[in-house]
Design an enzyme around this catalytic site. Sequence first.
Site, PDB file in Angstrom:
ATOM      1  N   TYR A 173       4.153   1.866   1.110  1.00  0.00           N
ATOM      2  CA  TYR A 173       5.212   2.496   0.328  1.00  0.00           C
ATOM      3  C   TYR A 173       4.534   3.159  -0.868  1.00  0.00           C
ATOM      4  O   TYR A 173       4.783   2.820  -2.015  1.00  0.00           O
ATOM      5  CB  TYR A 173       6.229   1.468  -0.162  1.00  0.00           C
ATOM      6  CG  TYR A 173       7.162   0.913   0.898  1.00  0.00           C
ATOM      7  CD1 TYR A 173       7.117   1.363   2.216  1.00  0.00           C
ATOM      8  CD2 TYR A 173       8.096  -0.064   0.571  1.00  0.00           C
ATOM      9  CE1 TYR A 173       7.979   0.842   3.174  1.00  0.00           C
ATOM     10  CE2 TYR A 173       8.960  -0.582   1.524  1.00  0.00           C
ATOM     11  CZ  TYR A 173       8.898  -0.125   2.820  1.00  0.00           C
ATOM     12  OH  TYR A 173       9.756  -0.637   3.761  1.00  0.00           O
TER      13      TYR A 173
ATOM     14  N   SER B 294      -2.228  11.483  10.370  1.00  0.00           N
ATOM     15  CA  SER B 294      -1.861  11.018  11.717  1.00  0.00           C
ATOM     16  C   SER B 294      -0.390  11.335  11.953  1.00  0.00           C
ATOM     17  O   SER B 294      -0.054  12.291  12.619  1.00  0.00           O
ATOM     18  CB  SER B 294      -2.142   9.519  11.878  1.00  0.00           C
ATOM     19  OG  SER B 294      -3.530   9.291  11.935  1.00  0.00           O
ATOM     20  N   GLY B 295       0.517  10.517  11.370  1.00  0.00           N
ATOM     21  CA  GLY B 295       1.942  10.749  11.592  1.00  0.00           C
ATOM     22  C   GLY B 295       2.629  11.517  10.470  1.00  0.00           C
ATOM     23  O   GLY B 295       3.799  11.878  10.585  1.00  0.00           O
ATOM     24  N   GLY B 296       1.939  11.719   9.346  1.00  0.00           N
ATOM     25  CA  GLY B 296       2.499  12.509   8.249  1.00  0.00           C
ATOM     26  C   GLY B 296       3.638  11.845   7.483  1.00  0.00           C
ATOM     27  O   GLY B 296       4.409  12.524   6.813  1.00  0.00           O
ATOM     28  N   HIS B 297       3.743  10.505   7.555  1.00  0.00           N
ATOM     29  CA  HIS B 297       4.859   9.825   6.893  1.00  0.00           C
ATOM     30  C   HIS B 297       4.521   9.291   5.502  1.00  0.00           C
ATOM     31  O   HIS B 297       5.310   8.573   4.907  1.00  0.00           O
ATOM     32  CB  HIS B 297       5.387   8.688   7.780  1.00  0.00           C
ATOM     33  CG  HIS B 297       6.301   9.177   8.851  1.00  0.00           C
ATOM     34  ND1 HIS B 297       5.960  10.216   9.689  1.00  0.00           N
ATOM     35  CD2 HIS B 297       7.551   8.797   9.232  1.00  0.00           C
ATOM     36  CE1 HIS B 297       6.961  10.430  10.531  1.00  0.00           C
ATOM     37  NE2 HIS B 297       7.934   9.589  10.274  1.00  0.00           N
ATOM     38  N   ASP B 298       3.349   9.608   5.001  1.00  0.00           N
ATOM     39  CA  ASP B 298       2.986   9.141   3.665  1.00  0.00           C
ATOM     40  C   ASP B 298       4.088   9.517   2.660  1.00  0.00           C
ATOM     41  O   ASP B 298       4.477  10.684   2.581  1.00  0.00           O
ATOM     42  CB  ASP B 298       1.659   9.772   3.241  1.00  0.00           C
ATOM     43  CG  ASP B 298       1.065   9.080   2.032  1.00  0.00           C
ATOM     44  OD1 ASP B 298       0.138   8.286   2.226  1.00  0.00           O
ATOM     45  OD2 ASP B 298       1.538   9.326   0.901  1.00  0.00           O
TER      46      ASP B 298
ATOM     47  N   GLY C 242      -1.948   5.820  13.022  1.00  0.00           N
ATOM     48  CA  GLY C 242      -3.145   5.874  12.188  1.00  0.00           C
ATOM     49  C   GLY C 242      -2.916   5.352  10.782  1.00  0.00           C
ATOM     50  O   GLY C 242      -3.592   4.427  10.331  1.00  0.00           O
ATOM     51  N   GLY C 243      -1.934   5.903  10.074  1.00  0.00           N
ATOM     52  CA  GLY C 243      -1.666   5.479   8.706  1.00  0.00           C
ATOM     53  C   GLY C 243      -0.952   4.141   8.644  1.00  0.00           C
ATOM     54  O   GLY C 243      -1.266   3.292   7.808  1.00  0.00           O
TER      55      GLY C 243
ATOM     56  N   ILE D  98      -9.874   6.551  11.338  1.00  0.00           N
ATOM     57  CA  ILE D  98      -9.592   5.712  12.490  1.00  0.00           C
ATOM     58  C   ILE D  98      -9.215   6.607  13.660  1.00  0.00           C
ATOM     59  O   ILE D  98      -8.349   7.480  13.530  1.00  0.00           O
ATOM     60  CB  ILE D  98      -8.479   4.701  12.169  1.00  0.00           C
ATOM     61  CG1 ILE D  98      -9.030   3.660  11.193  1.00  0.00           C
ATOM     62  CG2 ILE D  98      -7.993   4.005  13.427  1.00  0.00           C
ATOM     63  CD1 ILE D  98      -8.120   3.299  10.110  1.00  0.00           C
TER      64      ILE D  98
END
Length: 544
Positions: free
Chosen positions: A484, A123-127, A196-197, A255
């Site tokens: 995190y 979704s936002g790629g922030h993993d 999303g995430g 989702i």
Amino acid sequence: MRLIAEMRVSKLAPSVSYISFLALYFSFYTITPISSTSLPHDDFIKCLHKNTYIDFPLEKTFFTPERNASTFIKVLESTAQNTRFLTNSTPKPSFIFTPVHESHVQASIICSKKLGIHLRVRSGGHDFEAVSYVSQIETPFVLLDLSKLRQINVDIEDNSAWVQAGATLGEVYYRIAEKSKIHGFPAGLCSTVGVGGYITGGGYGALMRKYGLAADNVLDAKIVDANGKLLNRSSMSEDMFWAIRGGGGGSFGIILAWKLKLVPVPETLTTFSVTKTLEQDPDFKTLSKWQRVADKLVEELFIRVVIRASGNNTVATSYRGQFLGGKETLIEIMKKDFPELGLTQKDCTEMRWIESILFYGEFPAGTPIEDLIQVKSPFLNPSFKSKGDIVKKPIPASALKGVFKRMVQQEPGTFLAFAPYGGMMAKISESEIPFPHRRGTIFKILYNVDTGKRPSSQIKWIRELHSFMTPYVSSNPRQAYVNYRDLDLGQNTKNKTSNFKNAQIWGSKYFKGNFERLVRIKSKVDPYNIFRHEQSIPTLPVQS
Ligand SMILES: Cc1cc2nc3c(=O)[nH]c(=O)nc-3n(C[C@H](O)[C@H](O)[C@H](O)COP(=O)(O)OP(=O)(O)OC[C@H]3O[C@@H](n4cnc5c(N)ncnc54)[C@H](O)[C@@H]3O)c2cc1C
Ligand SMILES: *[C@@H]1O[C@H](CO)[C@@H](O)[C@H](O)[C@H]1NC(C)=O
Ligand SMILES: *[C@@H]1O[C@H](CO)[C@@H](O)[C@H](O)[C@H]1NC(C)=O
Ligand SMILES: *[C@@H]1O[C@H](CO)[C@@H](O)[C@H](O)[C@H]1NC(C)=O
Ligand SMILES: *[C@@H]1O[C@H](CO)[C@@H](O)[C@H](O)[C@H]1NC(C)=O
């Protein structure tokens, strides 16, 4: 076979679904051998065409390294927040699919199963560990990027908003503020994080002491399950609706959208930032007092602490606060409960809630609110390694001394952030949603190092700091926040036999007693483990 049509018809006429089953069965065995110019995505596109009734030129939504070399890299990197995972040697997806319609997502599941292609969802790629766009354990894999599904519909009358998974937090905030000065949503500090995430992992931010997590404020959801079925709250099980609000991304389904409950915010609130150098707080009196009061202050007050290495053997500790009220009241509260900080009117700025988002996002003063929907947040280092901790008793000054001794050796870019709990966070039970870090938590630590220049020694440094902290933080289990994500805590590997045992270790850190319920739900809603990654919830091991 048209997926939606088939789903509708199949209830009425089982024979139709039998025929399409035969068709599917037949087509499965008549796949033509891959010719030298045909690529895996050709079969995928063909399959999608058969399984979606939305007439859209699907070629425009596919990016392959062979045929779209420069756009492939551009799209791959567009939201990849951690450049540590963008090196040449990092595994890359075989192709990227950016669906433009919800039915495309449904069809993707059907086709990924049919063709045996593993999907990663972004979704936002922030993993933190990039599991949404990099797989260390599966080859090949495909990236399903939801960035084109980012609609937001705010309904002020209803105090709610439907937001698609590919929207960013900044867009959600902006669209709410566009319609009202007194509505808000309790979500994260960084505007580019994906809805999303973020929400499926819990989601904390500056309003959490007043209203809880983002996941505590979800009213409904649309999700595509392991069979490619579109479900909402009334058509999914209660268990599934529980699991997706905090159980972490990439385990239960895809989702598509959340229905959020908006919360009241005052027309003006107050923010402040007070910075103390090491010399100004040599015995950690201010930081020690913060630890004693941060979770007990009125719920309208959130004071985050950011400890930054400034290079040249110094460390700056910033107390960044938000108060849902005016300056005068805030000063009175601070005089009574936290005089050590020495907050004055001069340090305080009254502003709209939407402006406080820019403040917490660390945008320079005067940044227009439009930047929330256009600009990358300056929040984190481009290349980083992070770890987290949950703190239940104040860290003694002697230990803080050890932390700061390590911090002074670091270069700018390395920081620790302490986020206070208490208030609403302490009122919600540990099992209400999968996120278990509630009563008894004083604050959460985020450790972050810049890994741009010397990744291996920086990662070693942060691991060593984390190990130094062991006696001072939560234990049995040493709790951690799933958003995190930290693969040091353990991860799924190619060896499926050992995965379940490993998962019990990291699972109890993220979810405490809720982990077992997550495993039971996972086993029910995704028994073949379609939705999987390095730290996805495992299914129960098969008894032999
Ligand atoms: C700069 C920065 C600031 C942050 N600030 C905060 C903060 O203030 N508060 C906070 O709580 N967290 C914060 N985080 C952590 C953040 O919440 C998590 O990284 C979150 O998972 C990011 O969501 P995303 O959609 O951007 O990430 P993605 O990388 O796209 O996804 C994260 C995970 O969720 C899965 N996933 C993505 N989309 C879906 C979907 N639609 N359905 C199912 N699974 C999906 C992915 O496969 C992956 O496992 C921050 C992270 C960064 C990098
Ligand atoms: C990728 O390249 C193919 C072949 O040239 C083309 O048909 C397709 O439209 C391209 N994809 C995008 C998204 O531009
Ligand atoms: C949820 O799905 C059901 C069945 O598909 C539908 O009847 C209902 O209107 C949906 N609810 C919402 C809020 O969209
Ligand atoms: C650190 O020292 C160097 C060299 O003496 C100087 O150029 C730099 O500005 C200093 N940085 C800080 C943050 O004080
Ligand atoms: C997989 O893990 C199990 C349990 O830890 C171990 O006994 C086995 O040897 C491993 N298999 C391989 C191929 O490494």
